[in-house]
Design a protein around this motif. Structure first.
Motif, PDB file in Angstrom:
ATOM      1  N   PRO A  43       0.815  -1.401  -0.074  1.00 31.38           N
ATOM      2  CA  PRO A  43       0.082   0.007   0.029  1.00 31.38           C
ATOM      3  C   PRO A  43       0.868   1.460   0.057  1.00 31.38           C
ATOM      4  CG  PRO A  43       0.109  -0.971   2.206  1.00 31.38           C
ATOM      5  CD  PRO A  43       0.790  -1.985   1.431  1.00 31.38           C
ATOM      6  N   TYR A  44       2.262   1.123  -0.032  1.00 25.10           N
ATOM      7  CA  TYR A  44       3.024   2.339   0.371  1.00 25.10           C
ATOM      8  C   TYR A  44       4.446   2.282  -0.074  1.00 25.10           C
ATOM      9  CZ  TYR A  44       2.323   0.009   4.797  1.00 25.10           C
ATOM     10  OH  TYR A  44       1.971  -1.184   5.426  1.00 25.10           O
ATOM     11  N   SER A  45       4.968   3.291  -0.276  1.00 27.62           N
ATOM     12  CA  SER A  45       6.292   3.404  -0.716  1.00 27.62           C
ATOM     13  C   SER A  45       7.189   3.739   0.278  1.00 27.62           C
ATOM     14  CB  SER A  45       6.447   4.705  -1.849  1.00 27.62           C
ATOM     15  OG  SER A  45       6.345   5.751  -1.036  1.00 27.62           O
ATOM     16  N   ILE A  46       8.720   3.590   0.304  1.00 27.64           N
ATOM     17  CA  ILE A  46       9.453   3.619   1.385  1.00 27.64           C
ATOM     18  C   ILE A  46       9.321   5.245   1.840  1.00 27.64           C
ATOM     19  CG2 ILE A  46      12.162   3.960   1.903  1.00 27.64           C
ATOM     20  CD1 ILE A  46      12.305   1.890  -0.431  1.00 27.64           C
ATOM     21  N   TRP A  47       9.176   6.108   0.898  1.00 27.96           N
ATOM     22  CA  TRP A  47       8.895   7.701   1.303  1.00 27.96           C
ATOM     23  C   TRP A  47       7.657   7.742   2.308  1.00 27.96           C
ATOM     24  CZ3 TRP A  47      10.384  12.266   2.482  1.00 27.96           C
ATOM     25  CH2 TRP A  47       9.479  13.345   2.649  1.00 27.96           C
ATOM     26  N   GLN A  48       6.566   7.176   1.950  1.00 26.46           N
ATOM     27  CA  GLN A  48       5.413   7.390   2.592  1.00 26.46           C
ATOM     28  C   GLN A  48       5.740   6.480   4.165  1.00 26.46           C
ATOM     29  OE1 GLN A  48       3.162   5.513  -0.669  1.00 26.46           O
ATOM     30  NE2 GLN A  48       1.666   7.353  -0.208  1.00 26.46           N
ATOM     31  N   LEU A  49       6.511   5.458   4.196  1.00 23.70           N
ATOM     32  CA  LEU A  49       6.928   4.827   5.420  1.00 23.70           C
ATOM     33  C   LEU A  49       7.712   5.763   6.076  1.00 23.70           C
ATOM     34  CD1 LEU A  49       7.435   1.138   4.095  1.00 23.70           C
ATOM     35  CD2 LEU A  49       5.767   1.826   5.859  1.00 23.70           C
ATOM     36  N   VAL A  50       8.627   6.347   5.635  1.00 23.34           N
ATOM     37  CA  VAL A  50       9.642   7.296   6.344  1.00 23.34           C
ATOM     38  C   VAL A  50       9.023   8.442   6.898  1.00 23.34           C
ATOM     39  CG1 VAL A  50      11.495   8.976   6.141  1.00 23.34           C
ATOM     40  CG2 VAL A  50      11.715   6.537   5.147  1.00 23.34           C
ATOM     41  N   GLU A  51       7.718   9.071   6.002  1.00 23.65           N
ATOM     42  CA  GLU A  51       7.178  10.177   6.566  1.00 23.65           C
ATOM     43  C   GLU A  51       6.169   9.763   7.730  1.00 23.65           C
ATOM     44  OE1 GLU A  51       6.331  13.818   5.794  1.00 23.65           O
ATOM     45  OE2 GLU A  51       8.134  13.321   6.055  1.00 23.65           O
ATOM     46  N   HIS A  52       5.668   8.677   7.457  1.00 23.64           N
ATOM     47  CA  HIS A  52       4.548   8.114   8.582  1.00 23.64           C
ATOM     48  C   HIS A  52       5.508   7.965   9.723  1.00 23.64           C
ATOM     49  CE1 HIS A  52       1.480   5.660  10.437  1.00 23.64           C
ATOM     50  NE2 HIS A  52       2.231   5.045  10.849  1.00 23.64           N
ATOM     51  N   ILE A  53       6.553   7.338  10.042  1.00 24.12           N
ATOM     52  CA  ILE A  53       7.267   7.378  11.207  1.00 24.12           C
ATOM     53  C   ILE A  53       7.594   8.587  11.611  1.00 24.12           C
ATOM     54  CG2 ILE A  53       9.824   6.639  11.999  1.00 24.12           C
ATOM     55  CD1 ILE A  53       9.821   4.291   9.999  1.00 24.12           C
ATOM     56  N   ARG A  54       7.898   9.726  10.832  1.00 21.82           N
ATOM     57  CA  ARG A  54       8.373  11.035  11.303  1.00 21.82           C
ATOM     58  C   ARG A  54       6.835  11.679  11.749  1.00 21.82           C
ATOM     59  NH1 ARG A  54       6.926  15.759  10.290  1.00 21.82           N
ATOM     60  NH2 ARG A  54       5.873  15.507   8.353  1.00 21.82           N
ATOM     61  N   GLU A 131       5.074   5.861  26.246  1.00 18.23           N
ATOM     62  CA  GLU A 131       5.211   6.541  24.871  1.00 18.23           C
ATOM     63  C   GLU A 131       6.308   6.011  24.407  1.00 18.23           C
ATOM     64  OE1 GLU A 131       2.279   8.513  23.636  1.00 18.23           O
ATOM     65  OE2 GLU A 131       1.604   7.068  25.075  1.00 18.23           O
ATOM     66  N   ALA A 132       7.463   5.932  25.224  1.00 16.76           N
ATOM     67  CA  ALA A 132       8.727   5.476  24.808  1.00 16.76           C
ATOM     68  C   ALA A 132       8.632   3.999  23.921  1.00 16.76           C
ATOM     69  CB  ALA A 132       9.923   5.265  25.655  1.00 16.76           C
ATOM     70  N   LEU A 133       8.066   3.245  24.678  1.00 13.12           N
ATOM     71  CA  LEU A 133       8.002   1.995  24.138  1.00 13.12           C
ATOM     72  C   LEU A 133       7.151   2.108  22.852  1.00 13.12           C
ATOM     73  CD1 LEU A 133       7.068  -0.226  27.253  1.00 13.12           C
ATOM     74  CD2 LEU A 133       9.045   0.038  25.978  1.00 13.12           C
ATOM     75  N   LEU A 134       5.891   2.899  22.742  1.00 17.67           N
ATOM     76  CA  LEU A 134       5.007   2.920  21.748  1.00 17.67           C
ATOM     77  C   LEU A 134       5.909   3.577  20.497  1.00 17.67           C
ATOM     78  CD1 LEU A 134       2.260   3.194  20.155  1.00 17.67           C
ATOM     79  CD2 LEU A 134       1.817   5.423  21.241  1.00 17.67           C
ATOM     80  N   ILE A 135       6.765   4.575  20.730  1.00 17.15           N
ATOM     81  CA  ILE A 135       7.681   5.123  19.568  1.00 17.15           C
ATOM     82  C   ILE A 135       8.618   3.939  19.148  1.00 17.15           C
ATOM     83  CG2 ILE A 135       9.750   6.678  18.932  1.00 17.15           C
ATOM     84  CD1 ILE A 135       8.558   8.779  20.907  1.00 17.15           C
ATOM     85  N   ALA A 136       9.544   3.177  19.972  1.00 18.58           N
ATOM     86  CA  ALA A 136      10.230   2.044  19.753  1.00 18.58           C
ATOM     87  C   ALA A 136       9.285   1.108  18.767  1.00 18.58           C
ATOM     88  CB  ALA A 136      10.898   1.503  20.738  1.00 18.58           C
ATOM     89  N   ASP A 137       8.353   0.805  19.253  1.00 15.52           N
ATOM     90  CA  ASP A 137       7.532  -0.218  18.768  1.00 15.52           C
ATOM     91  C   ASP A 137       7.066  -0.007  17.311  1.00 15.52           C
ATOM     92  OD1 ASP A 137       5.903  -2.808  18.816  1.00 15.52           O
ATOM     93  OD2 ASP A 137       4.450  -1.726  18.848  1.00 15.52           O
ATOM     94  N   HIS A 138       6.500   1.173  17.174  1.00 11.04           N
ATOM     95  CA  HIS A 138       6.038   1.737  15.701  1.00 11.04           C
ATOM     96  C   HIS A 138       7.007   1.824  14.961  1.00 11.04           C
ATOM     97  CE1 HIS A 138       4.627   5.149  13.114  1.00 11.04           C
ATOM     98  NE2 HIS A 138       3.407   4.256  13.368  1.00 11.04           N
ATOM     99  N   THR A 139       8.121   2.571  15.235  1.00 21.23           N
ATOM    100  CA  THR A 139       9.519   2.783  14.294  1.00 21.23           C
ATOM    101  C   THR A 139      10.062   1.471  13.985  1.00 21.23           C
ATOM    102  OG1 THR A 139       9.746   4.891  15.303  1.00 21.23           O
ATOM    103  CG2 THR A 139      11.657   3.931  14.098  1.00 21.23           C
ATOM    104  N   SER A 140      10.029   0.397  14.831  1.00 20.61           N
ATOM    105  CA  SER A 140      10.733  -0.989  14.584  1.00 20.61           C
ATOM    106  C   SER A 140       9.757  -1.753  13.636  1.00 20.61           C
ATOM    107  CB  SER A 140      10.911  -1.781  15.776  1.00 20.61           C
ATOM    108  OG  SER A 140      11.339  -3.108  15.423  1.00 20.61           O
ATOM    109  N   TYR A 141       8.287  -1.580  13.598  1.00 20.31           N
ATOM    110  CA  TYR A 141       7.468  -2.336  12.639  1.00 20.31           C
ATOM    111  C   TYR A 141       7.671  -1.785  11.479  1.00 20.31           C
ATOM    112  CZ  TYR A 141       3.132  -3.512  10.752  1.00 20.31           C
ATOM    113  OH  TYR A 141       2.101  -3.972   9.680  1.00 20.31           O
ATOM    114  N   HIS A 142       7.845  -0.520  11.305  1.00 22.56           N
ATOM    115  CA  HIS A 142       7.764   0.193   9.785  1.00 22.56           C
ATOM    116  C   HIS A 142       9.254   0.087   9.417  1.00 22.56           C
ATOM    117  CE1 HIS A 142       3.717   1.415   9.740  1.00 22.56           C
ATOM    118  NE2 HIS A 142       3.618   1.884  10.804  1.00 22.56           N
ATOM    119  N   THR A 143      10.204   0.155  10.179  1.00 27.74           N
ATOM    120  CA  THR A 143      11.699  -0.111   9.739  1.00 27.74           C
ATOM    121  C   THR A 143      11.687  -1.430   9.114  1.00 27.74           C
ATOM    122  OG1 THR A 143      12.745   1.325  11.494  1.00 27.74           O
ATOM    123  CG2 THR A 143      13.895  -0.265  10.217  1.00 27.74           C
ATOM    124  N   GLY A 144      11.168  -2.313   9.563  1.00 25.28           N
ATOM    125  CA  GLY A 144      11.089  -3.915   9.074  1.00 25.28           C
ATOM    126  C   GLY A 144      10.281  -3.620   7.677  1.00 25.28           C
TER     127      GLY A 144
END
Length: 157
Positions: A43-54, A131-144
């Motif tokens: 459903p998305y590009s690398i750019w969209q994933l990076v921006e979503h993480i941001r 919130e720290a765990l949420l950031i780590a979990d979310h970023t890790s998921y989308h980094t994969g």
């Protein structure tokens, strides 16, 4: 003493790559030509994933420090419509903001008056530790996912 150990562990979780690749490694040397490519059945590009993480990390940071913060509308406010960045500067800007906002969140954790477990008065039970765990979990998921898209596009080692 225990909080210092927890804070150090959270910092490593937010910036490191113990059980998985780091965000910085996942986006290093992504060819400009594929940043906006949406692979078949994705459903998305690398750019969209990076921006979503941001955007998500910024929202969590702002929520954690500012009682008056208004989150973007879900889900449209968290995902860029355009599959590609406008230019290389937009790409670099997004990645730099992710790094800067992560460092700012870590500084919140390290403040001498920080209580990792005290619920925010403006939330519904959220606290810095969560919130720290949420950031780590979310970023890790989308980094994969970034790595998976890079593999699909033949741009992963």
């Amino acid at each position: 003493m225990a909080d210092k150990v927890v804070i150090k562990s959270l910092e490593e979780l937010l910036t490191g790559s113990h059980a998985h690749i780091s965000f910085e490694d996942a986006v290093r040397d992504v060819p400009e030509s594929i940043r906006g490519v949406v692979p078949e059945n994705m459903p998305y590009s690398i750019w969209q994933l990076v921006e979503h993480i941001r955007i998500a990390q910024w929202d969590i940071l702002e929520f954690s420090k500012n009682p008056g913060h208004q989150s973007p509308p879900w889900p449209e406010g968290y995902w860029p419509k355009d599959p590609a960045p406008k230019n290389d500067e937009a790409w670099k800007h997004s990645i730099a903001h992710i790094k800067k906002d992560c460092a700012e969140f870590i500084n919140l954790l390290k403040r001498t008056d920080a209580d990792l477990y005290a619920p925010f008065p403006h939330g519904d039970g959220q606290h810095l530790f969560r919130e720290a765990l949420l950031i780590a979990d979310h970023t890790s998921y989308h980094t994969g996912e970034i790595v998976a898209v890079r593999r699909m596009l033949g741009a992963w080692k």
